[in-house]
Scaffold this active site. Structure first.
Site, short mmCIF file in Angstrom:
data_model
loop_
_atom_site.label_atom_id
_atom_site.label_comp_id
_atom_site.label_asym_id
_atom_site.label_seq_id
_atom_site.Cartn_x
_atom_site.Cartn_y
_atom_site.Cartn_z
N GLU A 126 3.09 -5.42 3.37
CA GLU A 126 3.96 -5.96 2.31
C GLU A 126 4.72 -4.83 1.64
O GLU A 126 4.13 -3.78 1.37
CB GLU A 126 3.14 -6.59 1.17
CG GLU A 126 2.49 -7.88 1.41
CD GLU A 126 1.74 -8.33 0.14
OE1 GLU A 126 2.07 -7.89 -0.97
OE2 GLU A 126 0.77 -9.08 0.31
N GLU A 186 -5.52 -8.08 -0.58
CA GLU A 186 -5.63 -6.99 -1.56
C GLU A 186 -6.93 -7.05 -2.36
O GLU A 186 -6.92 -7.18 -3.59
CB GLU A 186 -4.44 -6.99 -2.51
CG GLU A 186 -3.15 -6.63 -1.83
CD GLU A 186 -1.98 -6.50 -2.80
OE1 GLU A 186 -2.07 -7.04 -3.92
OE2 GLU A 186 -0.98 -5.87 -2.44
C1 GAL Z 1 1.04 -8.07 -3.87
C2 GAL Z 1 0.43 -9.37 -3.39
C3 GAL Z 1 1.48 -10.42 -3.06
C4 GAL Z 1 2.50 -10.48 -4.15
C5 GAL Z 1 3.10 -9.12 -4.35
C6 GAL Z 1 4.19 -9.08 -5.40
O1 GAL Z 1 0.16 -7.33 -4.64
O2 GAL Z 1 -0.37 -9.16 -2.26
O3 GAL Z 1 0.83 -11.67 -2.92
O4 GAL Z 1 1.92 -10.93 -5.34
O5 GAL Z 1 2.10 -8.23 -4.76
O6 GAL Z 1 4.69 -7.78 -5.58
#
Ligand code: GAL
Length: 633
Positions: free
Chosen positions: A308, A148
């Site tokens: 994710e 990110e």
């Molecule tokens: C994303 C990140 C992850 C985790 C997640 C939690 O932004 O890539 O590592 O922190 O958020 O929601």
């Protein structure tokens, strides 16, 4: 390119947070749930490189072996997202400096300045180690660069950044004279005579803001300098592995804007993204759909990967509501229908310690005898049974909406006619109006070619504030060739340097193409303003007159009564609508519904259900509590 014939299922796996006894159980539970891919090592820098140049791969080798033996593939991360303590202690200048001149500390993550030579050198060395070691490992199927980019501290105002910014400006402008002209530095005595006089746009005296051209160039620079980091890592990986695709996870979310993903996508083998719901919002499935559609836009209509999202609650909202039973299945189905090659999460096992310990995971604190694990296992089984879905991109929509990060950046600045303008909110409102009508949307960048535009019956331009002449021409050509446009207020106000186009706001796009001459802006006062056709305006009105268009509605109870608010101009067989105000959601829907009916655009589902086609697969998802029957028109 992403592999076809298979839908991925899994998430971030952080074995370093657990004793080795847990690893074996992890593999068994992954197999039981149908997990076939994990992202490994994203935050492992400190565990891999314990002192400068001292690498420890034994634990990672072991984890890789276990995964491979268990039939689980690896999305191998480059581990560069969170520099270790030894690095920032030895080189504090690696840490970014914020707008107020404060250097941000180690202890969170992403505490690096993208222009730091030391960060680049150390990150490159680490990537070289990882790529050379695992390039031919049989478990590796893709590469996950950093994490990110631009999420936590995208803008760095340190001296290294200033130097890099000057270099970037020297490449963009042929001379200081050109820079001075395009920033308009004769205003407020800002003229520069030497390159080294240039500064980064830090905080200025109260009530003043840095030069608009300087601000937008700094945002462009930040994008480019960060993208260089990605390219550096990608090129190192490619030296060792020319087979497996390289990606980095975007954040396609409503208020994330620091990176211009249209530019990034061109550098990647495939697009992947992360998405988290605003769980307090009962309509959050619409935001999800918008961001999934946007990601498909970055992927040029092709398949992409949801890298994710969460199985249930996150831990960083004011109140972290858990997902309700069945919600996660609906969310995942929506992502897949809109082109994702599977469903991935943050993270496999819920952390016991650290600041994300209350963030949901596939295996919750309570273990596998849980609603969450059962639901994800059900999803895993469905994805496994339907691998051919992966072979089909999502069907093209009939409507395209323009989405452009530079517009976002321009409209975030101060000193506009009203501070209540929100690019993200307006785009989201237009998207929601269409979603609720059952009209599918694709996204295009503002510099789309005429050929890209021509694939659509209707192109929507919400607050496309800046356009170069060439870009403007593409919309004229699209209409000349039979395309239909909706242009909103405050569009084409400036060229790409933020210098205002003179002779009627909106330049040729509004004056010639839409046929409306706009003289002056009149932001609406609270509660003020009506439209003659009963639709409800908010935020904006303007003093304008028709120059070839027909009025659909004029302003009433405003300071510009009688001025056209909604218009249409016929150009041959094409139509150009102009919306000289922000409409409330219900009114925006009515306006779009009339347009869609006029043009014969398909409307299917809507209200609380969605219908999305991916080749032969039709996804119908009901977000209402009760059964609904689907309508098509
Ligand atoms: C994303 C990140 C992850 C985790 C997640 C939690 O932004 O890539 O590592 O922190 O958020 O929601």
């Amino acid at each position: 390119m992403l592999n076809l014939g298979k839908l991925h299922f899994g998430g971030d796996y952080n074995p370093e947070q657990w004793p080795k006894e847990v690893w074996k159980q992890d593999i068994e539970l992954m197999q039981k749930a149908g997990v076939n891919l994990v992202s490994l090592g994203i935050f492992s820098w400190a565990k891999i490189e314990r002192r400068d140049g001292e690498y420890h791969f034994d634990w990672l080798d072991e984890a890789m072996q276990l995964l491979h033996e268990g039939g689980i593939s690896v999305d191998m991360a480059t581990a560069t997202a969170s520099p270790p303590a030894w690095l920032v202690k030895a080189h504090p200048e690696v840490q970014p400096v914020n707008f107020d001149g404060v250097r941000l500390s180690h202890g969170g993550r992403q505490h690096y300045c993208a222009a730091s030579g030391v960060y680049r050198e150390k990150a490159a060395a680490l990537v070289d180690q990882i790529a050379s070691r695992y390039a031919s490992h049989p478990a590796v199927v893709m590469w996950h660069v950093n994490n990110e980019y631009g999420c936590h501290a995208p803008y760095c105002f340190c001296e290294n950044s200033r130097q890099a910014f000057i270099k970037w400006l020297q490449e963009r402008y042929s001379s200081l004279d050109e820079l001075n002209a395009s920033w308009g530095t004769d205003f407020w005595s800002q003229r520069y005579y030497e390159w080294d006089e240039l500064v980064v746009p830090k905080r200025t005296p109260d009530g003043t803001h840095p030069n608009p051209g300087q601000q937008i160039d700094f945002k462009r620079f930040t994008n480019d300098v960060t993208l260089e980091l990605f390219k550096m890592e990608r090129d190192i990986i490619k030296r060792y592995d020319s087979v497996h695709p390289v990606t980095t996870n975007f954040m396609s979310m409503k208020f994330t804007y620091a990176m211009d993903y249209w530019k990034w996508a061109k550098e990647m083998d495939f697009v992947s993204t992360d998405h988290y719901l605003a769980q307090h919002d009962p309509q959050n499935h619409i935001d999800l759909a918008q961001q999934a559609d946007l990601t498909r836009g970055f992927a040029n209509g092709q398949q992409w990967l949801l890298m994710e999202h969460s199985t249930s609650a996150v831990n960083w909202q004011p109140r972290n509501y858990a997902k309700t039973p069945g919600q996660e299945l609906r969310n995942s189905a929506s992502f897949v229908s809109r082109g994702s090659q599977g469903v991935m999460y943050f993270q496999w096992r819920q952390s016991q310690a650290g600041s994300e310990r209350f963030h949901s995971a596939l295996v919750p604190h309570a273990g596998e005898d849980t609603r969450v694990y059962r639901e994800i296992a059900e999803l895993g089984a469905w994805l496994k049974e339907n691998p051919e879905v992966a072979n089909h991109p999502t069907d093209r929509a009939q409507v395209a909406m323009i989405y452009d990060y530079e517009q976002f950046w321009a409209l975030m600045q101060a000193n506009l006619p009203t501070q209540d303008l929100s690019y993200a909110e307006t785009v989201a409102k237009w998207y929601r109006a269409l979603w609720e009508l059952g009209i599918r949307v694709d996204f295009l960048p503002a510099d789309a070619s005429k050929a890209d535009l021509s694939a659509y019956k209707l192109v929507l331009m919400p607050m496309v504030h800046m356009l170069s002449e060439a870009e403007e021409q593409a919309y004229h050509d699209y209409v000349a060739d039979g395309g239909n446009l909706v242009v909103s207020y405050f569009s084409n106000i400036s060229d790409r340097t933020l210098r205002v186009k003179l002779g009627g706001y909106g330049g040729k796009l509004v004056r010639e193409l839409a046929g409306v001459y706009v003289e002056e802006f009149y932001p609406l006062r609270e509660g003020q303003g009506e439209l003659s056709n009963g639709l409800k305006p908010e935020l904006w009105s303007e003093l304008s007159r028709l120059e070839g268009a027909k009025a659909i509605a004029t302003f009433k109870s405003s300071d510009v009564d009688g001025s056209p608010a909604l218009t249409v101009r016929e150009v041959g067989d094409s139509k150009v609508w102009y919306q000289g105000t922000e409409l409330k959601l219900g009114s925006q829907k009515k306006f779009f519904k009339d347009i869609a009916s006029t043009l014969g655009i398909d409307m299917e589902g809507g209200d609380e259900s969605e219908v999305v086609r991916r080749g032969p697969y039709v996804f119908t998802i009901n977000h209402a509590k009760n059964k609904v029957s689907l309508k098509k028109s």
